[in-house]
Design a protein around this motif. Structure first.
Motif, mmCIF file in Angstrom:
data_model
loop_
_atom_site.group_PDB
_atom_site.id
_atom_site.type_symbol
_atom_site.label_atom_id
_atom_site.label_comp_id
_atom_site.label_asym_id
_atom_site.label_seq_id
_atom_site.Cartn_x
_atom_site.Cartn_y
_atom_site.Cartn_z
ATOM 1 N N ALA A 128 13.414 13.233 65.640
ATOM 2 C CA ALA A 128 13.414 11.833 66.089
ATOM 3 C C ALA A 128 12.041 11.437 66.611
ATOM 4 N N ALA A 129 11.362 12.349 67.328
ATOM 5 C CA ALA A 129 10.033 12.038 67.864
ATOM 6 C C ALA A 129 9.024 11.836 66.738
ATOM 7 N N LEU A 130 9.111 12.647 65.700
ATOM 8 C CA LEU A 130 8.201 12.501 64.565
ATOM 9 C C LEU A 130 8.430 11.178 63.845
ATOM 10 N N ARG A 131 9.683 10.870 63.572
ATOM 11 C CA ARG A 131 9.997 9.632 62.860
ATOM 12 C C ARG A 131 9.675 8.407 63.712
ATOM 13 N N GLY A 132 9.771 8.551 65.051
ATOM 14 C CA GLY A 132 9.432 7.440 65.932
ATOM 15 C C GLY A 132 7.964 7.080 65.883
ATOM 16 N N ARG A 133 7.122 7.997 65.391
ATOM 17 C CA ARG A 133 5.679 7.736 65.237
ATOM 18 C C ARG A 133 5.310 7.517 63.776
ATOM 19 N N ASN A 134 6.313 7.179 62.963
ATOM 20 C CA ASN A 134 6.141 6.911 61.535
ATOM 21 C C ASN A 134 5.590 8.119 60.776
ATOM 22 N N LEU A 135 5.987 9.304 61.218
ATOM 23 C CA LEU A 135 5.600 10.538 60.552
ATOM 24 C C LEU A 135 6.800 11.115 59.799
ATOM 25 N N THR A 136 6.518 12.033 58.886
ATOM 26 C CA THR A 136 7.597 12.690 58.161
ATOM 27 C C THR A 136 8.378 13.579 59.114
ATOM 28 N N GLY A 137 9.700 13.510 59.038
ATOM 29 C CA GLY A 137 10.533 14.354 59.902
ATOM 30 C C GLY A 137 10.444 15.820 59.521
ATOM 31 N N VAL A 138 11.217 16.640 60.203
ATOM 32 C CA VAL A 138 11.187 18.073 59.921
ATOM 33 C C VAL A 138 11.765 18.334 58.529
ATOM 34 N N PRO A 139 11.342 19.405 57.855
ATOM 35 C CA PRO A 139 11.892 19.738 56.531
ATOM 36 C C PRO A 139 13.409 19.938 56.579
ATOM 37 N N ASP A 140 14.065 19.694 55.460
ATOM 38 C CA ASP A 140 15.522 19.770 55.386
ATOM 39 C C ASP A 140 16.060 21.164 55.677
ATOM 40 N N ASP A 141 15.255 22.212 55.365
ATOM 41 C CA ASP A 141 15.795 23.561 55.540
ATOM 42 C C ASP A 141 15.809 24.007 57.014
ATOM 43 N N TYR A 142 15.365 23.151 57.935
ATOM 44 C CA TYR A 142 15.482 23.508 59.352
ATOM 45 C C TYR A 142 16.953 23.477 59.800
#
Length: 509
Positions: free
Chosen positions: A492-506
């Motif tokens: 959520a923190a990554l996406r809140g800064r318009n960045l790519t979220g964590v990889p799906d395999d996490y």
């Protein structure tokens, strides 16, 4: 009826007749018992199957198994008693029937060897069993390092020790002796001759008397083949301008891999190239990029000082990567001005704000926690013991470090002046693209020769072998729920800064 009984008594009063009758009855009963044990579930053997034969000497080749009598289906480790026969000995001798069925213990050398094969086949993810070999003190089958443990030797322990030292083969003998090597220098013999249990692992076969059970270690990549501390890179054509491509050269009439690798290491070069009786040292550059490997047979000329090693030819070089890494900047203080980037684990506001920019490297927390636990209890390239994983250390470690994985990322996102997020998994998958992003942040021009230098050392020595893996998931359901919550917070923190979220395999776990 009384007369018949009287005649029967008179018949047995005669001692010779009585003895003969009892003897016949005893032999008949015994024959029926053995006949029954031979028919119940006995696996069939092909009539035209050849007997186990003694093989011929080989030099490092991966050999076929010579002792297989097509008995695999009869000895499956399934727990179905009816499918496993008692092959040798009477029913009343030895262990309880159920226990015997589970262990596959049928007596005799062949059954012990077959029992060992079941165990070995389960271990083929990390190593492949290739056969039983002659071995003696005058002519060792594997001529690398060796060690002994007459109380706790296991197949895995031997494999792990040989892999850590960079060898291709691991062999066990006398149930307690472990030998490592790069090539097998002996003859293959019948499987039945390797029939001794390991001292520390009953049910696993650890060779025999002057007989070596040999495994080929399944390294992750062909490029990770090693000779001691050096990594084998392959066979390559001689570069056009040799003096510029490999600037240091030494003539070595008694050439061996060790001598050339040691020479180039001493000169602080990362590449050692063997060319018959000449040793060349240098760096991977555009003149010698190590991109176009040749057939190794073109380099298959024996070394003058070691007949079981290949030393290349004047036209085709055998190349090894030495231990020289060149990370001299790690010893320098980050404020000296002599480095452009350093690695840090700092996560406090004051420390973060001291940097002008940062590359934030994020890894899957499940794998990151296990790697750090191994480092904490086994060293930088070692492994934590099973007692640590099963004891109180692992739960306490997860409880303390799982929150830090999240807060470290959140702090750098919050207080960092200019932050580039790179996921470790993306870096492994596409090294050049991610390196380009990093270099762009540093404001440095991308040079192909420097990228080639990085590429040549991506499989460096300073890492764990990857062969030693837990056979179970150490994360409990409670641990997984806690870590999943941290993953969602970071995402959520990554996406809140318009960045790519964590990889799906996490997740999901």
């Amino acid at each position: 009826m009384a007369k018949l009984w009287f005649k029967f008594q008179r018949y047995f009063r005669r001692k010779p007749v009585r003895f003969f009758t009892f003897l016949v009855l005893y032999l008949t009963a015994g024959s029926l018992v053995f006949l029954h044990s031979g028919f119940v579930g006995q696996p069939a053997v092909s009539q035209n199957q050849a007997n186990p034969a003694v093989g011929v000497p080989v030099e490092g080749a991966e050999l076929t198994f010579l002792g297989d009598l097509n008995l695999g289906r009869g000895f499956r480790d399934t727990g179905e008693v009816s499918s496993i026969a008692r092959r040798y000995g009477p029913w009343f001798k030895g262990k309880d029937g159920n226990e015997r069925a589970k262990l596959g213990d049928y007596g005799g050398a062949w059954s012990r060897a077959l029992k060992g094969r079941v165990v070995r086949e389960k271990e083929e993810e990390r190593a492949k069993y290739i056969g039983c070999y002659l071995d003696d003190t005058q002519s060792r089958a594997l001529r690398g390092v060796s060690f002994f443990d007459y109380k706790k030797m296991t197949v895995f322990r031997c494999q792990d020790n040989c892999a850590e030292r960079g060898y291709l083969y691991a062999g066990l003998e006398f149930g307690a002796e472990c030998y490592c090597g790069h090539k097998i220098q002996a003859a293959n013999v019948s499987e039945a001759e390797c029939d001794m249990d390991c001292k520390g692992e009953r049910g696993s076969v650890c060779g025999g008397a002057n007989r070596l059970s040999v495994y080929r270690l399944q390294l992750a990549q062909e490029s990770a083949r090693r000779y001691g501390s050096a990594v084998f890179r392959g066979c390559f054509r001689r570069p056009d301008n040799l003096s510029l491509a490999l600037p240091v050269t030494a003539a070595m009439p008694n050439m061996s891999v060790d001598k050339c690798v040691d020479f180039c290491t001493e000169k602080e070069y990362p590449l050692a190239a063997l060319a018959g009786t000449a040793c060349h040292c240098g760096f991977p550059t555009t003149r010698f990029p190590l991109h176009e490997r040749e057939d190794e047979q073109l380099c298959a000329q024996k070394c003058s000082a070691e007949e079981f090693e290949s030393c290349g030819t004047p036209s085709y070089f055998i190349v090894y990567q030495t231990q020289v890494q060149g990370f001299k900047g790690e010893r320098d203080h980050w404020r000296s001005g002599r480095t452009i980037c350093i690695k840090t684990h700092e996560s406090g506001q004051k420390e973060i704000e001291a940097f002008d920019a940062a590359i934030l490297l994020i890894r899957n927390p499940y794998k990151a926690l296990m790697a750090e636990f191994n480092r904490k209890y086994g060293g930088h390239i070692g492994f934590a013991a099973h007692a640590h994983w099963k004891g109180k250390e692992w739960p306490e470690f997860v409880r303390n470090y799982a929150p830090w994985w999240a807060t470290h990322t959140l702090d750098w996102l919050k207080f960092g002046k200019k932050v580039l997020v790179v996921h470790f998994e993306d870096l492994k998958r596409d090294l050049f693209v991610q390196l380009g992003r990093m270099v762009g942040l540093l404001g440095v021009a991308v040079r192909e020769d420097r990228l080639l230098c990085v590429e040549s050392q991506k499989d460096g020595n300073f890492k764990r072998s990857g062969l030693r893996k837990l056979e179970y998931d150490p994360y409990t359901a409670d641990m997984q729920r806690t870590i999943s919550a941290y993953i969602k917070t970071v995402d959520a923190a990554l996406r809140g800064r318009n960045l790519t979220g964590v990889p799906d395999d996490y997740y999901p776990r």
